[in-house]
Design an enzyme around this catalytic site. Structure first.
Site, PDB file in Angstrom:
ATOM      1  CE  LYS A  89      -4.465  -1.492   1.690  1.00  0.00           C
ATOM      2  NZ  LYS A  89      -4.308  -2.945   2.002  1.00  0.00           N
ATOM      3  CD  GLU A 111     -12.389   5.492   1.650  1.00  0.00           C
ATOM      4  OE1 GLU A 111     -12.217   6.699   1.366  1.00  0.00           O
ATOM      5  OE2 GLU A 111     -12.520   4.602   0.798  1.00  0.00           O
ATOM      6  CB  SER A 377      -0.130  -8.277  -0.999  1.00  0.00           C
ATOM      7  OG  SER A 377      -0.894  -9.121  -0.154  1.00  0.00           O
TER       8      SER A 377
HETATM    9  C1  LIG Z   1      -5.151  -3.983   1.580  1.00  0.00           C
HETATM   10  C2  LIG Z   1      -4.438  -5.251   1.339  1.00  0.00           C
HETATM   11  C3  LIG Z   1      -4.822  -6.128   0.294  1.00  0.00           C
HETATM   12  C4  LIG Z   1      -6.044  -5.907  -0.561  1.00  0.00           C
HETATM   13  O1  LIG Z   1      -6.035  -4.758  -1.342  1.00  0.00           O
HETATM   14  P1  LIG Z   1      -5.769  -4.759  -2.907  1.00  0.00           P
HETATM   15  O2  LIG Z   1      -6.084  -3.366  -3.326  1.00  0.00           O
HETATM   16  O3  LIG Z   1      -6.662  -5.762  -3.554  1.00  0.00           O
HETATM   17  O4  LIG Z   1      -4.343  -5.102  -3.112  1.00  0.00           O
HETATM   18  C5  LIG Z   1      -4.067  -7.268   0.074  1.00  0.00           C
HETATM   19  N1  LIG Z   1      -2.986  -7.570   0.844  1.00  0.00           N
HETATM   20  C6  LIG Z   1      -2.591  -6.753   1.860  1.00  0.00           C
HETATM   21  C7  LIG Z   1      -1.398  -7.164   2.665  1.00  0.00           C
HETATM   22  C8  LIG Z   1      -3.295  -5.586   2.145  1.00  0.00           C
HETATM   23  O5  LIG Z   1      -2.890  -4.805   3.143  1.00  0.00           O
END
Ligand SMILES: *Cc1c(COP(=O)(O)O)cnc(C)c1O
Length: 392
Positions: A89, A111, A377
């Site tokens: 993010k 938000e 992610s």
């Molecule tokens: C917020 C988040 C997601 C989901 O958001 P996307 O916009 O679909 O990437 C996935 N993995 C993590 C670790 C997150 O913090």
């Protein structure tokens, strides 16, 4: 096939900017200048130097040998979990704070549901010395108390949304009302490839650094930029977009989206938008939405707070319809099992969101020579309780 947004803000039939008249000016301002600013040398240099020295990019592409052995294919993990603040993010919020500065804005709002985007936004506001207000449903501030503490420590003001169901959609409403009142000096940072045009395209471009790096790193390791598969989890779709972006027009690379099906697609406790969603409007764009026949949003559910979103970014609605991306649904049980397995096999505790992508590996008909990139992610420090208590 074209997967880029068109000049009206649409991907095929999805996208657009369905916003109240009062927001028209704010959105127009951003739409008319975001590409120009992002193409400036000064923007590009500042963005890439912060990604390198502040976020810690490029994130490694790690060959997970023990996991590979178990799966029977060569698996690489794209380590977004190693970024500053623990997930992908931050790539997006760094880019948007620079955009806000170029636009001369002195205040930022956002938000947040689970609080991850709120923390990433509070972080970059501290970095830039810009005032930050985070809207969060009152119920979420209680459920995600550690993230509220983090945001406050970083200097942000956290405003609990007390209307409606006191969760994410109410926080969104209150943030939008704030933006209408303070259009002059305030920039609204959106956390995924969702919202009215140009946000989905803006966020996609900022996250595309992930696939840019995968291409280079894979060329070094495998003498080809192209894996056989790239797998990523999808909430709104920003980490998946980052991992897929530079491969969208390379059909020999199979792109797989892991969607959270919660307790099961037909259980009534799910977030599998690609299966039960229908075309509708949410957060200012036309996309696939989990809704009743008369258009009421169906409350989503997933063990993972980052994936329980009742829609999906408009690009994903398009990629699903055009069959460029295959969606595979993953239950809570499957995700937690795959997450715990990664801990034991590789010494990496993944975010529960990312564990959904890992769970896909068991479902692919792979052969030994296949190369698979899984976008990891985020890291799982925030999910310790979830892992520990799940099967007990
Ligand atoms: C917020 C988040 C997601 C989901 O958001 P996307 O916009 O679909 O990437 C996935 N993995 C993590 C670790 C997150 O913090």
């Amino acid at each position: 096939m074209n997967y880029q947004v068109n000049e009206n803000g649409f991907y095929g039939e999805f996208g657009g900017a369905y916003i109240p008249e009062m927001l028209h000016h704010n959105i127009e301002e951003l739409k008319n200048c975001y590409l120009e600013i992002m193409q400036k040398e000064s923007f590009k240099q500042e963005f890439s130097s912060l990604l390198q020295d502040y976020v810690g990019r490029p994130s490694p592409l790690y060959h997970a040998k023990r996991l590979s052995e178990k799966i029977g294919a060569k698996v690489y993990l794209k380590r977004e979990d190693l970024n500053h603040t623990g997930a992908h993010k931050i790539n997006n919020t760094i880019g948007q704070i620079l955009l806000a500065k170029h636009l001369g804005k002195t205040r930022v709002i956002a938000e947040t549901g689970a609080g991850q985007h709120g923390v990433a936004t509070a972080t970059v506001c501290a970095l830039a010395g810009i005032d930050c207000v985070i809207y969060m449903g009152e119920i979420d501030t209680q459920r995600q108390a550690p993230n509220v503490e983090r945001m406050k420590l970083l200097g942000a003001e956290v405003k609990p949304a007390t209307s409606g169901s006191k969760t994410l959609k109410d926080a969104t409403n209150e943030a939008i009302q704030d933006w209408v009142r303070n259009a002059e000096d305030t920039f609204y940072i959106i956390g995924s490839v969702v919202g009215p045009h140009p946000y989905p395209d803006l966020v996609a471009r900022l996250q595309s650094v992930i696939s840019e790096e995968i291409k280079k790193q894979l060329t070094e390791k495998e003498k080809t930029p192209n894996p056989d598969y790239i797998v990523a989890c999808v909430g709104g779709g920003s980490n998946a977009t980052g991992a897929f972006y530079h491969y969208l027009n390379t059909p020999e690379v199979k792109l797989i989206a892991a969607e959270a099906s919660g307790k099961g697609v037909n259980s009534g406790k799910t977030a599998a938008t690609s299966v039960i969603g229908t075309p509708g409007i949410i957060h200012g764009s036309k996309t696939m939405v989990m809704q009743t026949e008369d258009g009421q949003i169906i409350e989503p559910y997933s063990v993972s707070a980052g994936l329980d979103y009742p829609g999906v970014g408009p690009l994903y609605a398009h990629l699903h319809k055009e069959k460029r991306v295959e969606f595979i649904t993953i239950t809570d049980d499957e995700a937690i099992t795959a997450g715990i397995e990664l801990c034991k096999l590789e010494g990496i505790i993944p975010a529960v969101e990312s564990a959904h992508a890992l769970a896909v590996l068991d479902k692919l008909a792979t052969k030994a020579s296949d190369i698979i990139v899984v976008n990891l992610s985020g890291r799982g420090d925030k999910d310790l309780n979830t892992y520990t208590n799940y099967f007990n």
